[in-house]
Scaffold this active site. Sequence first.
Site, PDB file in Angstrom:
ATOM      1  N   GLN A 202      29.427  46.656  53.287  1.00 44.46           N
ATOM      2  CA  GLN A 202      28.136  47.021  52.674  1.00 44.46           C
ATOM      3  C   GLN A 202      28.012  48.540  52.535  1.00 44.46           C
ATOM      4  O   GLN A 202      27.372  49.038  51.608  1.00 44.46           O
ATOM      5  CB  GLN A 202      26.958  46.507  53.527  1.00 44.46           C
ATOM      6  N   ASP A 243      17.757  44.663  61.860  1.00 47.13           N
ATOM      7  CA  ASP A 243      17.415  43.311  61.406  1.00 47.13           C
ATOM      8  C   ASP A 243      16.359  42.703  62.318  1.00 47.13           C
ATOM      9  O   ASP A 243      15.615  41.814  61.905  1.00 47.13           O
ATOM     10  CB  ASP A 243      18.671  42.447  61.384  1.00 47.13           C
ATOM     11  N   ASN A 253      21.344  45.162  64.691  1.00 49.92           N
ATOM     12  CA  ASN A 253      21.720  45.613  63.343  1.00 49.92           C
ATOM     13  C   ASN A 253      23.163  45.189  63.082  1.00 49.92           C
ATOM     14  O   ASN A 253      23.789  44.546  63.929  1.00 49.92           O
ATOM     15  CB  ASN A 253      21.567  47.137  63.240  1.00 49.92           C
ATOM     16  N   LYS A 254      23.691  45.566  61.940  1.00 47.93           N
ATOM     17  CA  LYS A 254      25.030  45.169  61.515  1.00 47.93           C
ATOM     18  C   LYS A 254      26.070  45.404  62.610  1.00 47.93           C
ATOM     19  O   LYS A 254      26.039  46.430  63.309  1.00 47.93           O
ATOM     20  CB  LYS A 254      25.423  45.953  60.257  1.00 47.93           C
TER      21      LYS A 254
END
Length: 372
Positions: A202, A243, A253-254
């Site tokens: 991403q 998130d 998060n990621k």
Amino acid sequence: MLIDGKPHRSIWPHDDLKAVEIIDQTKLPHQFTTLTLADVSDAARAIKNMHVRGAPLIGVTAAYGIALAMRTDPSDANLLTSAELLRATRPTAVNLAWALEDMRQHLFAEKPEDRCARAFTRAAELATDDIALCSAIGDHGLTLIRDAQAKKAGQPVNILTHCNAGWLATVDWGTATAPIYKAHDAGIAVHVFVDETRPRNQGASLTAWELGRHGVPHTIIVDNAGGHIMQHGDVDLVIVGTDRTTASGDVCNKIGTYLKALAAKDNGIPFYVAAPSPSIDFTLDDGVAEIPIETRGSEEVTHIPGQTADGRFETVRIVPQGSPALNYAFDVTPARLVTGLITERGVIAATKEALALAFPERVVPALSSAVL
Ligand code: MRU
């Protein structure tokens, strides 16, 4: 945000409110195409297969998914079934449940014949609110960049970010990118180190694309390079998205964000998390123990999509035949590693007390006993 000088959002309803259009993020950075969502199943598929992704945009897409469902059948039963279909797409980003609960509350109060119109209005309100939240985060985060600039003697402020918490992950502005765009637009010299963010890249495919379109200087790095460039003083601050952030400030998060936080701590580099309140889960406390972490298909690790020299789009295998792969999509950074949360109400400490003070209306009584 501007693409070739033309303002764009990541999602928008058709004028006749019979469908919703999204930027197909699986085709970026090589192709800028859109997809039409004609019903709730299209919306659910777009979230599950990550044509749209990023916690805030997942929430807004789910809201429009409910609106499309109400166009087909505004009954109570369909409202509940459609919400379950959307809720089952991805487990980690709390914006999904937040948006579905918001739509449920607004629509159950309506007569079925009024629900479709109300649903499209409410989804549009959530989209507009998201833009305002991100813009406010941009303004509060801008002060952090200005503070860093003051120490740079005219050199660019170097910001590291992980994954894409940009306008493509929201409706506009982005969360982690909003302070960066505001600084750039204010003429402050910034440069962004963009983690590629394996396995779906991403960072390399989305963050680099949108920063490039906005003219923001940036450099793509492999995920494992962050610690090295921090050790060598090349990073002034880290800004990432979330998130799901718990009532105690633990940040999900990621995958890979936790490792960046550890490296930042070890090198004394401020680690900020851009956290709009719909991404804060006040019902949870211990992020490592309580946040559901999505695991996705191993093919996202074993294969990688790209564009060939002659312009074709191919997905190739990068691991030996038969080797298994595990694909956790998110991890949790404990609050102790977070310098601050950049919220729409200001930059606050990643603590129970600070979160309760900033968002008193969201505090859950059961959890609050530990606060006082
Ligand atoms: O799997 P993705 O691409 O949906 O993960 C996105 C992230 O982890 C973002 O950093 C997060 O959703 C914040 S987006 C403003």
